[in-house]
Design an enzyme around this catalytic site. Structure first.
Site, PDB file in Angstrom:
ATOM      1  N   GLU A 192      -5.124  -8.743   1.086  1.00 35.45           N
ATOM      2  CA  GLU A 192      -5.754  -8.420   2.372  1.00 35.45           C
ATOM      3  C   GLU A 192      -7.237  -8.238   2.148  1.00 35.45           C
ATOM      4  OE1 GLU A 192      -4.225  -5.034   4.579  1.00 35.45           O
ATOM      5  OE2 GLU A 192      -2.159  -5.643   4.190  1.00 35.45           O
ATOM      6  N   GLU A 248       0.816  -1.224   0.000  1.00 34.25           N
ATOM      7  CA  GLU A 248       0.000   0.000   0.000  1.00 34.25           C
ATOM      8  C   GLU A 248       0.850   1.274   0.000  1.00 34.25           C
ATOM      9  OE1 GLU A 248      -2.889  -0.085   3.152  1.00 34.25           O
ATOM     10  OE2 GLU A 248      -3.648  -2.047   2.603  1.00 34.25           O
TER      11      GLU A 248
HETATM   12  O1  IFM Z   1      -3.754  -2.963   9.339  1.00 36.20           O
HETATM   13  C1  IFM Z   1      -3.766  -2.483   8.039  1.00 36.20           C
HETATM   14  C2  IFM Z   1      -2.607  -3.055   7.248  1.00 36.20           C
HETATM   15  O2  IFM Z   1      -1.387  -2.775   7.851  1.00 36.20           O
HETATM   16  C3  IFM Z   1      -2.591  -2.490   5.854  1.00 36.20           C
HETATM   17  N1  IFM Z   1      -3.875  -2.621   5.216  1.00 36.20           N
HETATM   18  C4  IFM Z   1      -5.049  -2.215   5.960  1.00 36.20           C
HETATM   19  C5  IFM Z   1      -5.056  -2.842   7.324  1.00 36.20           C
HETATM   20  C6  IFM Z   1      -6.298  -2.416   8.103  1.00 36.20           C
HETATM   21  O3  IFM Z   1      -6.314  -1.049   8.268  1.00 36.20           O
END
Ligand code: IFM
Length: 448
Positions: free
Chosen positions: A351, A166
């Site tokens: 994710e 990200e």
């Molecule tokens: O916890 C974060 C992660 O580190 C990166 N993506 C989003 C998650 C939730 O906010």
């Protein structure tokens, strides 16, 4: 009747990141990271939380691998803490830091779990932050050297590698909103950071190709940007939000130029980047990781910089504890959009998950029905996208554990395993059981 299932070779996993779970940030000769320092600044983190202990995974990794194995998953996505390997960011290496990841990887492989390794999930050595961090053009060389060291140490056992997690959040939260290190609000620095993160990605991919084994990719956070109404101003705002979040990194990586909307949105703050940089940024990579949580519905608001888009809450929708709308169809739309805009690149959902206020533990179980519903809906959407021709090769739940949720400290729980931070006891939630069944049946349970 046709049975709905995910493909045989689909990779099922759970995800975490170093600073959010490891604890012991300075153990065995590690240097401090920018997050270590940032969390020490007054008022930065809810309840004054930090990653000093987190899930104590640095000490409990062996037990934790057993818990991962009990979920039946084939892969574990984790990140490496750069300042454990290079305490000063560059220069002398710290062999003990490398040993930790060496043991982790061996432990995973011994249980048949594929390590899916991220090089940069937000924590940067403090020594490099002091030299300007990602604002410094040398950051691509620093990152290349760090990546090369890990490739040499672990490429014989790790097949899947990620450069950044990200990068948009590193830029936006660090340099626009100022809620992540280094806590600034400066659009020109934001754009420079984005550009250097992209150059660093390219440099690491180049280093990776020195040996032809394995796959390397990058992970981006994406969300559909819908207009709040048919008003042309809202439609334009949603499009600007889409350029700013969804296309900012993907267009240069995959099409070789920044979205045309960006320079006007940034105005005088848009730097004149050397043209030749795009060659490095465009270095071909093997897969794209998508972190998907929500969509946003936007109305025009010139006061919001830089995209002029203000999210609007939807009356009839459910929201998670992060204030994010639950919108599973957005995952299918996002995956299809990627195929349509960028071609048939291999995709992973790296994710997906939700923070909810879980009910208290009852007879050894946390019955997190809201999270189960969230996961079921999104997994169905992922299955639908595969049916519509998307080359989706795996899915990772965020997260294995409740953990340190950055600015929110320990107040947001994303885990399928609950963590009691006073005792470090891990308790499986209903969602862990649900996910185990999903993995075991290749998703058949989603449709019964
Ligand atoms: O916890 C974060 C992660 O580190 C990166 N993506 C989003 C998650 C939730 O906010």
């Amino acid at each position: 009747m046709e049975t709905k299932q995910f493909p045989d070779n689909f990779l099922w996993g759970v995800a975490t990141s170093a600073y959010q779970i490891e604890g012991a940030p300075l153990a065995d000769g590690a240097g401090p990271s920018d997050w270590h320092q940032f969390t020490r600044e007054n008022g930065r983190i809810v309840d004054g939380g930090n990653g000093d202990v987190a899930c104590d995974h640095y000490n409990r990794y062996d037990d934790d691998i057993r818990l991962i194995a009990e979920l039946g998953v084939g892969a574990y996505r984790f990140s490496v803490s750069w300042s454990r390997i290079f305490p000063q960011g560059v220069g002398p290496k710290n062999p003990k830091g490398l040993d930790f990841y060496d043991r982790l990887v061996d432990g995973l492989l011994a249980r048949g779990i594929e390590p899916f390794l991220t090089l940069h999930h937000w924590d940067l050595p403090a020594a490099l932050a002091a030299r300007g961090g990602w604002l410094n053009r040398d950051s691509s060389e620093w990152f290349g050297e760090y990546a090369h060291t890990l490739f040499r140490a672990l490429k014989d056992r790790v097949r899947f590698w990620t450069t950044h997690n990200e990068p948009w959040v590193v830029m936006h939260n660090g340099y626009v909103k100022g809620v992540h290190p280094p806590g600034r609000a400066d659009l020109s620095q934001a754009a420079t950071t984005a550009h250097n993160l992209l150059r660093a990605h390219g440099r690491a991919v180049q280093a990776f190709r020195a040996d032809p084994t394995g796959k390397i990719g990058v992970v981006v956070n994406l969300e559909p940007k819908d207009p709040a109404s048919g008003d042309p101003r809202d439609i334009a705002a949603a499009n600007a939000a889409d350029a700013y979040m969804n296309r900012f990194f993907l267009d240069p990586l995959l099409l070789g130029s920044y979205p045309k909307e960006l320079p006007p949105l940034f105005g005088a703050a848009w730097p004149a980047f050397p043209e030749d940089d795009m060659r490095l940024i465009r270095e071909p990579f093997d897969y794209l990781g998508v972190n998907y949580y929500t969509r946003s519905v936007n109305r025009a608001d010139p006061a919001v910089a830089p995209d002029g888009a203000a999210p609007v809450r939807q009356q009839d929708s459910t929201y998670t504890e992060m204030g994010w709308e639950v919108h599973s169809q957005g995952l299918a739309r996002t995956l299809l959009w990627l195929k349509q805009r960028y071609g048939d690149i291999a995709l992973f959902v790296t994710e997906n998950g939700a923070a909810f206020a879980d009910p208290p533990e009852e007879r050894g179980a946390i019955r997190d029905h809201a999270r189960v519903d969230y996961l079921r809906g999104h997994l169905r959407a992922a299955h639908q996208a595969i049916g519509e021709g998307v080359n989706l090769q795996g899915y990772f739940v965020w997260s294995l554990f409740d953990n340190f949720e950055w600015t929110f400290g320990y107040t947001k729980r994303f885990g399928v395993l609950g963590v009691d931070f006073a005792t470090q006891r891990r308790t499986p939630k209903l969602s862990a059981e649900f996910y185990r069944e999903t993995v075991g049946s290749r998703g058949r349970n989603l449709f019964t």
